[in-house]
Design an enzyme around this catalytic site. Sequence first.
Site, short mmCIF file in Angstrom:
data_model
loop_
_atom_site.label_atom_id
_atom_site.label_comp_id
_atom_site.label_asym_id
_atom_site.label_seq_id
_atom_site.Cartn_x
_atom_site.Cartn_y
_atom_site.Cartn_z
CG HIS A 137 4.14 -5.55 -13.69
ND1 HIS A 137 4.19 -4.79 -14.84
CD2 HIS A 137 5.14 -5.09 -12.89
CE1 HIS A 137 5.16 -3.90 -14.74
NE2 HIS A 137 5.76 -4.06 -13.57
CE LYS A 141 2.40 -2.10 -11.85
NZ LYS A 141 3.40 -1.31 -11.12
#
Length: 249
Positions: A137, A141
Amino acid sequence: MIIALVGTGRMGQAVEAVAVERGHTVAARFDADHPLLDARDDSALEDADVCIDFSVPDVALDHIHRYAFWGADAVVGTTGWTDKLETVRDWIEEGQGGMLWAPNFSLGLALVERALGGVLPLLNDLEEYDVAVHEAHHTGKLDSPSGTALRLAEVLLAGLDRKTALEVETQHGAVEADALHVTSQRVGHVLGEHTVTLDSEVDQIQIVHTAKSRRAFAVGAVRAAEWVRGRKGLFTLDDMIDDGIGRGA
């Protein structure tokens, strides 16, 4: 359908765009500058049919308690609260509303889960294959591993007798044979990529899901809102898919 949007960041904006495309109206918006927790009663929802919540983990459980207390239908994509799942179920039942939650609202990811469900009974007998989960990610995140990676891990643990423990930390030695290793990477602007690897001495299979835009999650969330409206109880994306991916809306 009238929607109350809780979380107006990039994900919330994507949800609003899809909702408007599908003929719905966003009547109320809540964020850090206009917190839902400052609302005194459900009148702040502006008669919304469903609340769609993509806020932050720190307030997710308090938000859910509000929805249950007000008897408001809700779709929740915020993670970090599922250790209280049974408590939430009790709240929802008491409030007589409906809530659908998922760590990831991509319908494509839901298809990956279904594919794993078909493979696992066979894989359980093929002990030469080891399995692992990896997720990547963007650097902003908030949680690691992602809720989606943990959900995939749960599916694998439930289907494989030889995997009995979840290991999410960096390994500095040998990994136990019964451990399912889940790894994370944070880099750049990756929206979300989840990989399930099946590895043997002679070959390797990878099932990869890559989100191309936040619209992938927004479409699933709005369709979930259409489905959960008027239902009573706590639901997951699986319930909607079992019903025909929203045909029952």
